[in-house]
Enzyme design. Structure first.
Site, PDB file in Angstrom:
ATOM      1  N   CYS A 190      89.491 100.468  88.718  1.00 41.61           N
ATOM      2  CA  CYS A 190      88.180  99.923  89.082  1.00 41.61           C
ATOM      3  C   CYS A 190      87.485  99.248  87.904  1.00 41.61           C
ATOM      4  O   CYS A 190      86.349  98.780  88.022  1.00 41.61           O
ATOM      5  CB  CYS A 190      87.290 101.026  89.659  1.00 41.61           C
ATOM      6  SG  CYS A 190      87.907 101.704  91.214  1.00 41.61           S
TER       7      CYS A 190
ATOM      8  N   GLU B 263      86.115 100.322  85.091  1.00 33.84           N
ATOM      9  CA  GLU B 263      84.950 100.849  84.380  1.00 33.84           C
ATOM     10  C   GLU B 263      85.337 101.578  83.107  1.00 33.84           C
ATOM     11  O   GLU B 263      84.469 102.078  82.401  1.00 33.84           O
ATOM     12  CB  GLU B 263      84.116 101.780  85.276  1.00 33.84           C
ATOM     13  CG  GLU B 263      84.745 103.117  85.595  1.00 33.84           C
ATOM     14  CD  GLU B 263      85.519 103.103  86.890  1.00 33.84           C
ATOM     15  OE1 GLU B 263      85.583 104.144  87.567  1.00 33.84           O
ATOM     16  OE2 GLU B 263      86.063 102.045  87.242  1.00 33.84           O
TER      17      GLU B 263
END
Length: 662
Positions: free
Chosen positions: A368, A370
């Site tokens: 994702c 992050e």
């Protein structure tokens, strides 16, 4: 001898009959019972107060064991006081561990098996060293995927291994375990990529039959077929290619096929991201296929990859100052590839600060995007909800316990030596903030800036205090902006930096037709129907949701979404910001290259998603509805009487995002 840490009974009893404030008209409670409520020793399902007790006691018992191991001086009185405050803040959902923490922390699975890696959300593995050990990156990805860890990988190993023509020799009985499946994968890859290795005949007879229950991790077995298909497909991929070198396509195909196998093997979805060069035609062409509605099949140069290519988010390593137009045209068409600036990842923490090169050894990131990560590094994320706190001081105090949960996870070693080396050195964690869209629209951007600045500073103070107390290194990075998944659903908060699909919408979740949750939900008035794509008894529950005081996604431009992502990368995340930027293909698609050119100095990674009409597919995870439709649905819903449920939680698999089905 010091007893195992336990919260006092009189404290716990204060919460036994207290109803938790789950979010989204019962959706949060449904998600909790299906996903995180474990079966206790007496055969009954946990209630929320018991799940929080299990997790908090695990946190402080893990700390106690570490302190006692090194004779650092454990203070039981202070620990009880701190544990009680952590409990209260978790019970009120001011912060929550990642879903995997709610699911596995404090369970017998974690106590009795070497699966501490399952406490972490995400990982990265490089194929750069395939010339030394060809199967290792693939084995790592499969092993971590089967533990629920989302994995990123690169294609740096292309051209480094020569394909062999192995003889068939010997027999390998595959054990009915994660290790057995991983060893079988290793045997196939080593046979084709190492000289003087033979390809064994596989015996699948020990693998439990399809439908048999899996203790500890929940769910039922898939049977041997997914593994048989994986091993056969990899062997077929390399057949009659002796003397050729391994290609980019080979690497991505094997990783994606592993993802498909894991999905079939009792996991709802997989999470992979692959990183490749922005100017490599082979890499950029991997997803050159699309669905032909007339022919009802995939067409295109690489249409055969459609069966497994979906398993990864394909991302390019972008270079500062590059020409974004060629790649942006592909992104405009279907949202891929995404973009990651490795230079920014390696040079910066928060981008409001000077370059510090803390992550100069970084190789990539998680699915994702992050987390900045080194080779074979894992990371634990924890989620905070400022809108559930009474004021900024309440939030800053909550950050202490959110940070402390994640830091405690770094005390747990994995079963991979190289992973332990990098994690013990970095102690990387990711404290995240959800409800950003609500804060902006209800309180203004300056309120958010103050939360970020003061919050980040507070976490650094706690990291110094508790790293010294535990006698371990300070964390190389401490903050992230994760996309969120089911934890924000529990709290009834908008996920990460993202805006809701609509102010009123249907949120759907899938449950087995055999689940003892079906009748209570049906009796309470929730619409339930068979999953259209499933013939094995999966049902779909529709929950009406209303989000007030925040704009819907269609009202927020691509440029504003990018600006918010850059804002959080500047003031909050010293790791990264997970940002999926939704754009209107007709009015904004042409501007993606310009946007990337502008924001390349403010972001470490970004992905894009073309905005499509809600409801275009049957049973979408989100479906926009009118205020009238919402009111009609909600008028038919009554409080749920769960009765005497004894069904084990299915557990959250992989790092999750706001657009995945649940």
């Amino acid at each position: 001898m010091q007893k195992e840490f336990k919260l006092k009974d009189e404290f716990i009893q204060r919460f036994a009959n207290k109803k938790p404030n789950f979010g989204f008209n019962g959706l949060g409670e449904i998600v909790y019972l299906r996903t995180y409520s474990r079966i206790k020793a007496n055969g009954q399902k946990e209630q929320w107060f018991e799940t929080i007790q299990r997790v908090v006691e695990w946190v402080f018992e893990t700390q106690r064991q570490h302190i006692e191991r090194y004779n650092l001086g454990w203070n039981e009185t202070k620990a009880q006081r701190s544990a009680e405050e952590m409990y209260e803040r978790m019970f009120a959902m001011k912060f929550l561990p990642p879903g995997r923490g709610l699911w596995i922390a404090g369970t017998d699975v974690l106590k009795n098996k070497p699966v501490a890696a399952a406490l972490n959300n995400c990982a990265f593995v490089s194929t750069e060293y395939m010339d030394k050990d060809p199967s290792e990156p693939f084995v790592f990805l499969m092993d971590m995927s089967m533990l629920g860890v989302g994995v990123g990988f690169d294609v740096r190993g292309a051209g480094k291994c020569i394909i062999q023509n192995p003889p068939r020799n010997g027999e390998m009985i595959i054990a009915d375990s994660r290790e057995g499946w991983v060893q079988a994968l290793q045997a196939v890859i080593d046979a084709f990529l190492l000289p003087s290795k033979s390809l064994p005949y596989f015996d699948y007879s020990q693998i439990r039959a399809k439908g048999k229950p899996i203790k500890g991790f929940g769910g039922v077995a898939s049977g041997p077929e997914p593994l048989r298909d994986l091993l056969h497909s990899i062997a077929k991929q390399f057949e009659n290619r002796a003397g050729e070198t391994v290609t980019i396509t080979d690497i991505v195909d094997i990783m994606n096929k592993i993802g498909c196998c894991v999905v079939s093997g009792n996991v709802r979805r997989t999470a992979e991201i692959v990183f490749g060069d922005h100017d490599n035609e082979e890499y950029l062409g991997l997803k050159d296929y699309h669905w032909d509605f007339e022919k009802q099949c995939y067409v295109g140069v690489n249409s055969e990859r459609a069966a497994w290519g979906w398993a990864s988010n394909n991302t390019v390593f972008a270079e500062l100052g590059m020409d974004y137009v060629p790649v942006a045209k592909k992104t405009e068409a279907n949202g891929e590839p995404a973009f990651a600036w490795l230079q920014n990842m390696q040079e910066y923490s928060r981008m409001c600060e000077p370059k510090d090169f803390k992550d100069k050894k970084a190789k990539g990131g998680n699915p994702c995007l992050e987390q900045t990560l080194e080779n074979k590094e894992l990371c634990c994320l924890v989620e905070t909800f400022p809108t559930r706190c009474s004021n900024i001081d309440d939030y800053l105090r909550t950050l202490k316990f959110a940070y402390l949960y994640a830091k405690t996870v770094t005390l747990c070693n994995t079963h991979w030596a190289e992973t332990n080396r990098v994690m013990l050195r970095n102690r990387r964690i990711g404290t995240s903030m959800s409800g950003v869209a609500q804060i902006i629209d209800q309180y203004g951007i300056e309120k958010l800036r103050q939360l970020c600045i003061r919050g980040y500073s507070t976490i650094q103070i706690y990291d110094e205090i508790y790293s010294d107390w535990l006698c371990i290194p300070r964390s190389i990075k401490t903050t992230s902006e994760k996309p969120s998944g089911t934890t924000s659903l529990l709290a009834g908060v908008t996920p990460g930096i993202h805006f809701p699909e609509s102010s009123t919408y249907i949120r759907r979740m899938r449950i087995a037709s055999s689940s003892d949750m079906v009748e209570p939900l049906r009796n309470a008035g929730y619409p339930i129907e068979p999953a259209y794509e499933d013939t094995t008894g999966t049902l779909v529950v529709s929950v009406p949701v209303k989000v007030e005081g925040v704009r819907k996604l269609s009202e927020v431009s691509m440029w504003e979404q990018l600006s918010i992502a850059a804002f959080m990368q500047k003031y909050w995340a010293d790791n990264q910001v997970s940002a999926t930027i939704t754009f209107d293909p007709k009015t904004e698609g042409k501007d993606i290259a310009h946007a990337l050119d502008y924001f390349q100095y403010q972001l470490k990674g970004v992905s894009f998603l073309p905005r499509c009409e809600q409801g275009i597919y049957h049973q979408m995870p989100y479906e926009e509805i009118s205020e009238e439709q919402y009111n009609e649905m909600i008028s038919k819903i009554r409080p749920i009487d769960w009765g005497d449920s004894k069904e084990e939680a299915v557990g959250e698999r992989f790092c999750s995002n706001d657009s995945c089905t649940i």
